[in-house]
Scaffold this motif. Structure first.
Motif, PDB file in Angstrom:
ATOM      1  N   ASN A 118     -46.905  40.083  95.153  1.00  0.00           N
ATOM      2  CA  ASN A 118     -47.207  39.113  96.192  1.00  0.00           C
ATOM      3  C   ASN A 118     -47.160  39.839  97.530  1.00  0.00           C
ATOM      4  N   LEU A 119     -48.293  40.220  98.052  1.00  0.00           N
ATOM      5  CA  LEU A 119     -48.355  41.013  99.281  1.00  0.00           C
ATOM      6  C   LEU A 119     -47.970  40.218 100.519  1.00  0.00           C
ATOM      7  N   ALA A 120     -47.965  38.890 100.421  1.00  0.00           N
ATOM      8  CA  ALA A 120     -47.570  38.071 101.571  1.00  0.00           C
ATOM      9  C   ALA A 120     -46.056  37.949 101.689  1.00  0.00           C
ATOM     10  N   ALA A 121     -45.316  38.157 100.616  1.00  0.00           N
ATOM     11  CA  ALA A 121     -43.864  37.942 100.614  1.00  0.00           C
ATOM     12  C   ALA A 121     -43.114  38.774 101.639  1.00  0.00           C
ATOM     13  N   PRO A 122     -43.352  40.085 101.765  1.00  0.00           N
ATOM     14  CA  PRO A 122     -42.574  40.857 102.746  1.00  0.00           C
ATOM     15  C   PRO A 122     -42.730  40.341 104.173  1.00  0.00           C
ATOM     16  N   ALA A 123     -43.929  39.962 104.564  1.00  0.00           N
ATOM     17  CA  ALA A 123     -44.154  39.462 105.918  1.00  0.00           C
ATOM     18  C   ALA A 123     -43.468  38.110 106.117  1.00  0.00           C
ATOM     19  N   LEU A 124     -43.535  37.242 105.109  1.00  0.00           N
ATOM     20  CA  LEU A 124     -42.883  35.934 105.207  1.00  0.00           C
ATOM     21  C   LEU A 124     -41.375  36.081 105.276  1.00  0.00           C
ATOM     22  N   LEU A 125     -40.817  36.959 104.461  1.00  0.00           N
ATOM     23  CA  LEU A 125     -39.373  37.174 104.468  1.00  0.00           C
ATOM     24  C   LEU A 125     -38.916  37.796 105.782  1.00  0.00           C
ATOM     25  N   GLN A 126     -39.694  38.715 106.316  1.00  0.00           N
ATOM     26  CA  GLN A 126     -39.353  39.348 107.593  1.00  0.00           C
ATOM     27  C   GLN A 126     -39.360  38.307 108.702  1.00  0.00           C
ATOM     28  N   THR A 127     -40.335  37.416 108.702  1.00  0.00           N
ATOM     29  CA  THR A 127     -40.430  36.355 109.701  1.00  0.00           C
ATOM     30  C   THR A 127     -39.235  35.426 109.596  1.00  0.00           C
ATOM     31  N   ARG A 128     -38.885  35.041 108.356  1.00  0.00           N
ATOM     32  CA  ARG A 128     -37.757  34.144 108.112  1.00  0.00           C
ATOM     33  C   ARG A 128     -36.452  34.799 108.560  1.00  0.00           C
ATOM     34  N   THR A 129     -36.257  36.073 108.232  1.00  0.00           N
ATOM     35  CA  THR A 129     -35.042  36.797 108.594  1.00  0.00           C
ATOM     36  C   THR A 129     -34.916  36.903 110.112  1.00  0.00           C
ATOM     37  N   THR A 130     -35.995  37.187 110.785  1.00  0.00           N
ATOM     38  CA  THR A 130     -35.989  37.296 112.242  1.00  0.00           C
ATOM     39  C   THR A 130     -35.671  35.947 112.886  1.00  0.00           C
TER      40      THR A 130
END
Length: 136
Positions: A118-130
Motif C-alpha cells: 500500500n504505497l499510500a500508507a507511509p504518507a498517511l501515517l506520517q501525516t497522522r503522526t505529525t
C-alpha cells in the motif's frame, strides 16, 4: 540518521519508478522503534518492498523474497517486521493465498497469505503522526 537509513536501504533496491523514492525511507522510519533492530528491520523492509515494487500489481509473498533476506537477520525479526507492516497497512492482505515453498521452516505446502504493498500508507501515517504531536 534518516539519511543514512535511506542510503542503506536504497543500496538494496532496484530502481524505483516514478515518485516512490521516499517510500522505503518512510516505511523503515515507522518501523524502527528500537535502535538495535534498525539493521534487521531495514534489511527485511528493503527486500519485501523491492519484491512488491517489482510486481505489476505490487503484490508480494515470502516465497519470492525468503531467500533474499540476509542470513544474519533472525527469523523472528522477519515475522515481527512483516506483522508490523500489516498493522500499519503498509502491507495489506489480498484475500488470496499461495502454497508455501518453505522447506527450512517445515511449512512446505501450507497456505500463506498474498500481500499487496500500500504505497499510500507511509504518507498517511506520517501525516497522522505529525498531526498528533503536541505544538511546541
Amino acid at each position: 540518521m534518516l539519511g543514512d537509513l535511506a542510503a542503506e536501504i536504497a543500496s538494496h533496491l532496484i530502481g524505483l519508478p516514478l515518485d516512490y523514492g521516499t517510500t522505503v525511507e518512510q516505511i523503515a522510519a515507522l518501523l524502527v522503534a528500537e535502535p538495535r533492530n534498525r539493521a534487521a528491520v531495514c534489511a527485511v523492509v528493503a527486500v519485501v518492498v523491492d519484491d512488491a515494487l517489482a510486481d505489476p500489481f505490487r503484490e508480494t509473498t515470502s516465497n519470492r523474497w525468503r531467500t533474499r533476506i540476509p542470513a544474519w537477520v533472525a527469523p523472528q525479526m522477519i515475522g515481527v517486521t512483516v506483522r508490523r507492516m500489516l498493522t500499519l497497512d503498509v502491507l495489506v492482505h489480498t484475500g488470496r493465498y499461495v502454497r508455501s515453498t518453505d522447506k527450512h521452516g517445515r511449512n512446505t505446502g501450507k497456505l500463506m497469505a498474498l500481500y499487496a504493498l500500500n504505497l499510500a500508507a507511509p504518507a498517511l501515517l506520517q501525516t497522522r503522526t505529525t498531526a498528533e504531536q503536541p505544538a511546541a
